[in-house]
Design an enzyme around this catalytic site. Structure first.
Site, PDB file in Angstrom:
ATOM      1  N   GLU A 229      11.639 -19.680 -30.370  1.00 30.30           N
ATOM      2  CA  GLU A 229      11.045 -18.452 -29.702  1.00 30.30           C
ATOM      3  C   GLU A 229      11.165 -17.373 -30.915  1.00 30.30           C
ATOM      4  O   GLU A 229      10.348 -16.170 -30.788  1.00 30.30           O
ATOM      5  CB  GLU A 229      12.085 -17.935 -28.565  1.00 30.30           C
TER       6      GLU A 229
ATOM      7  N   HIS B 220       8.034 -17.182 -32.511  1.00 28.87           N
ATOM      8  CA  HIS B 220       6.946 -16.591 -31.856  1.00 28.87           C
ATOM      9  C   HIS B 220       7.172 -14.983 -31.834  1.00 28.87           C
ATOM     10  O   HIS B 220       6.220 -13.981 -32.053  1.00 28.87           O
ATOM     11  CB  HIS B 220       6.992 -16.781 -30.212  1.00 28.87           C
TER      12      HIS B 220
HETATM   13 ZN   LIG Z   1       6.231 -21.812 -27.941  1.00 27.85          ZN
END
Ligand SMILES: [Zn+2]
Length: 302
Positions: A215, A218
Site C-alpha cells: 500500500e 501505491h
Molecule cells: Zn494494490
C-alpha cells in the site's frame, strides 16, 4: 495461482490504483557527490489504531511492539536490507533509499511516539461507511507532513477479505486520473486491516506485514504490474514483465510476451513470503512522486 474467492472478490475493492508512468528522467549517479536522486528520504508516519475498547495488545488494539516491528519490516523492504526478508540480489532492483519513522512530534509540536489509539465506541462518527473519510474522522494529521495509517478493527471474518487500500498521489504522471481520490476531496492515507498489520501467526498468506509495503507503494505512485490489464499499458515500468491479469500465490507463470511474471514484486497480490522486490523503474517512480506532488513529506523543514 490460488486465491480464495472471497479474498479475490475483495482484493479488487482494495486497490483503486491505475495507470501512471515510470518514465522519469534518468538518474545520474556519482559516488563523490550523491545526486538528489541518491539522497535517503525519510518520511514521518502516524499510526492511528482504531479499536473497540480492547486492552492494548488485544485484538485490534495492537501492541506498540507489533507496530514498531511493522515499521521496521517496512524499512527492511524499502531499503532492501541485507539479512532480512526484504533483501534480494536482483540486478534490476536496488535500495529505494526511502525510509519511514514513527513521528516524534505531533502537528501541534508536542512529543509523540507516532501512535494514536482511538476507541471507536467513544466517538460519534458522522459517517457509517468505512473509508478514508470515515477513519479520518477519528483522527487525521496533516497529510503534507505525515503519512496517515489507520488500522481498521475488522472482525476475524475479515481476514483475507480486506487487506488494505491507499489513496494515490496527485501527480502529473500519466494515469493520475485513475487513482483513488485524495485531498482536496478525501482524506489521504493508508487503511490496513489490523490483522494484516505487522507480522502475526494468523492463518493467511498475508501475515508478514507486506500489505503495508504494497500500500505504501501505491501511496507513492506505483501501480499493480498488470495496471489496467492491458499488455501494452500496464504499470508503465519497463523493467517489470508485462502482464494483463492479477498475480497472486507464489507460482510464476507466463505473462504477455511469454515472459515469466515477477512473482516477487511487492506490487503483486502474491503471498507475503514470496515478495522482496521493487524494481529500479518502480523506485524512480516513487522518488519522482517524493520530489514532486508528495515533496512536502521529505522537506527538511518537516
Ligand atoms: Zn494494490
Amino acid at each position: 495461482m490460488i486465491l480464495q474467492k472471497a479474498a479475490q472478490n475483495t482484493l479488487t475493492i482494495l486497490l483503486f490504483i491505475s495507470l501512471f508512468s515510470c518514465e522519469t528522467e534518468p538518474i545520474e549517479k556519482t559516488e563523490l557527490n550523491p545526486s538528489p536522486e541518491q539522497k535517503i528520504f525519510e518520511i514521518n508516519v502516524v499510526v492511528h489504531i482504531i479499536h473497540n475498547g480492547e486492552a492494548i495488545g488485544t485484538g485490534p488494539n495492537l501492541s506498540d511492539d507489533r507496530i514498531a516491528k511493522q515499521i521496521e519490516s517496512l524499512n527492511n523492504d524499502f531499503r532492501r536490507k541485507a539479512g532480512t526478508r526484504g533483501f534480494n540480489s536482483n540486478p534490476i532492483s536496488d535500495d529505494a533509499r526511502i525510509q519511514f519513522k514513527l513521528a516524534q512530534t505531533d502537528p501541534e509540536g508536542n512529543p509523540t511516539n507516532g501512535i494514536v489509539r482511538i476507541n471507536s465506541q467513544e466517538v460519534n462518527n458522522p459517517l457509517e461507511a468505512w473509508g478514508f473519510d470515515y477513519f479520518a474522522n477519528f483522527n487525521y494529521w496533516d497529510y503534507k507532513r505525515y503519512v496517515n495509517i489507520w488500522t481498521a478493527p475488522f472482525p476475524e471474518s475479515g481476514i483475507d477479505v480486506y487487506l488494505g487500500e491507499a489513496t494515490g498521489p496527485d501527480t502529473d504522471l500519466p494515469g493520475n486520473e485513475l487513482f483513488s481520490g485524495g485531498e482536496p476531496f478525501y482524506a489521504e492515507g493508508i487503511i490496513i486491516n489490523h490483522a494484516h498489520f505487522g507480522e502475526s501467526d494468523i492463518e493467511s498468506d498475508y501475515n508478514l506485514g507486506r500489505t503495508l509495503t504494497h500500500e505504501m507503494g501505491h501511496y507513492l505512485g506505483l501501480l499493480h504490474p498488470w495496471g489496467g490489464k492491458d499488455c501494452d499499458n500496464n504499470d508503465y515500468c519497463d523493467d517489470t514483465p508485462a502482464v494483463d491479469t492479477f498475480v497472486s500465490g507464489c507460482t510464476s507463470f507466463k505473462g504477455c510476451n511469454q515472459e515469466d511474471v515477477m512473482i516477487e514484486n511487492y506490487m503483486n497480490w502474491t503471498s507475503d513470503i514470496c515478495m522482496n522486490t521493487f524494481t529500479n523503474n518502480q523506485i524512480e517512480r516513487m522518488r519522482y512522486v517524493l520530489t514532486h506532488s508528495r515533496k512536502s513529506l521529505v522537506d527538511t523543514a518537516n
